[in-house]
Design an enzyme around this catalytic site. Structure first.
Site, PDB file in Angstrom:
ATOM      1  N   HIS A 193      -7.783  -5.144  -0.847  1.00 45.39           N
ATOM      2  CA  HIS A 193      -6.589  -4.389  -0.477  1.00 45.39           C
ATOM      3  C   HIS A 193      -6.039  -4.840   0.878  1.00 45.39           C
ATOM      4  CE1 HIS A 193      -4.010  -0.887  -1.145  1.00 45.39           C
ATOM      5  NE2 HIS A 193      -4.098  -0.646   0.143  1.00 45.39           N
ATOM      6  N   ASP A 230      -9.248  -5.214  -5.380  1.00 46.44           N
ATOM      7  CA  ASP A 230      -8.712  -3.966  -4.843  1.00 46.44           C
ATOM      8  C   ASP A 230      -9.091  -2.817  -5.774  1.00 46.44           C
ATOM      9  OD1 ASP A 230      -7.233  -1.947  -3.679  1.00 46.44           O
ATOM     10  OD2 ASP A 230      -5.270  -2.821  -4.146  1.00 46.44           O
ATOM     11  N   SER A 256       0.831  -1.197   0.000  1.00 43.93           N
ATOM     12  CA  SER A 256       0.000   0.000   0.000  1.00 43.93           C
ATOM     13  C   SER A 256       0.875   1.260   0.000  1.00 43.93           C
ATOM     14  CB  SER A 256      -0.982  -0.042   1.175  1.00 43.93           C
ATOM     15  OG  SER A 256      -1.951   0.970   1.064  1.00 43.93           O
TER      16      SER A 256
END
Length: 303
Positions: free
Chosen positions: A278, A246, A155
């Site tokens: 995610h 995601d 991320s």
């Protein structure tokens, strides 16, 4: 009475007196001489007493005939404003990462926005990387192979990986050490094709209010017009990881294509995990797809 001045519901509140309440975080987990699930040993080391920059080192179980291990410098996710290298979620994931991939992991406790807005996290991570290459700790000097140095993150941590690798392409690391490879998992990248994620752009402006070119900064949109060439990537191979469910999958795929088409002279691969969202592997590192993900990382860092 203090009032809320900035809020991302369920994530963070900033109050009129400057205080911050982080709502999305996990409790701290102390290091362990032997993790009960993986057998991985961990310890914390302070790099800078002036800034508080520190790292958590992870050493997998070694056999009597163990050779020196690859070294992975890892940057955790959390939008640049939450989570920690010392949190339960991150520590549990990195224990499994060190064990399954059989690598020494250096997990960086970089400073967080909004108290420390970007580019502070980038600077902290670059400093930590240069600390690692000097092999200041016996776990690194005795057990680590500095000729097999990797960086990786998830991320916002993957965003840090990108920016560190770009800097490594134009700045020499201490000891003239070279980064072998970089993995970027479900990276926090925003471009003109992902406008539906308005909250992503708002978070970017929150964590980096003075970003050059704002929402079009090449630090968050490496695919944008005028961004530095991705051919400058300062490593030999790149693994871009996306998850099918995601919302940022599209920008991850575009990022992969941009690196591949940039003239970058190394190896570039895309790995997609189906049916997951995610950060799934960080939150549930023992699920089957998380194990599949770690197997792919192990292969990436072993050859």
């Amino acid at each position: 009475m203090k009032q809320v001045t900035i809020e991302f519901p369920g994530l963070i509140k900033v109050f009129s007196d400057g205080s911050v309440e982080r709502l999305f975080t996990s409790p701290a987990l102390p290091p362990s001489s032997q993790d009960p699930e993986t057998g991985v040993a961990s310890k914390d080391v302070t790099i800078s007493t002036s800034t508080g920059l520190s790292v958590r080192l992870y050493l997998p179980k070694l056999t009597q005939n163990s050779t020196k291990l690859p070294i992975l410098v890892y940057f955790h996710g959390g939008g640049f404003f939450t989570e920690s290298a010392f949190s339960t979620i991150t520590s549990r994931y990195v224990n499994n990462l060190a064990s399954e991939c059989h690598v020494i992991v250096v997990s960086v406790e970089y400073r967080l926005a909004p108290e420390h807005p970007l580019p502070i996290a980038y600077d902290d991570c670059w400093e930590a990387l240069n600390w690692v290459v000097s092999l200041p700790d016996p776990w690194l000097s005795n057990r680590g192979d500095i000729g097999s140095l990797f960086i990786g993150g998830d991320s916002s941590g993957a965003n840090i990986v990108h920016n560190i690798a770009m800097k490594a392409g134009s700045h020499t690391l201490d000891q003239n050490v070279k980064i072998v490879g970089a993995f970027l998992s479900q990276g926090f990248f925003l471009d003109e094709n992902i406008k539906e994620l308005e909250i992503g752009f708002q978070i970017w402006e929150f964590v980096y209010p003075n970003a050059p070119r704002g929402r079009d900064s090449p630090m968050i949109n490496p695919m944008g017009d005028g961004a530095p060439s991705l051919a400058r990537f300062g490593c030999s191979k790149v693994l871009v990881v996306v998850a099918s469910n995601d919302l940022m999958k599209g920008s991850g795929v575009r990022y992969y294509k941009a690196v591949k088409e940039s003239g970058f002279g190394g190896q570039v691969e895309l790995f997609e995990i189906h049916g997951e969202g995610h950060g799934f592997h960080v939150f549930d590192p023992l699920c089957e797809n998380a194990k599949l993900f770690l197997q792919r990382l192990a292969s990436f860092m072993s050859n």
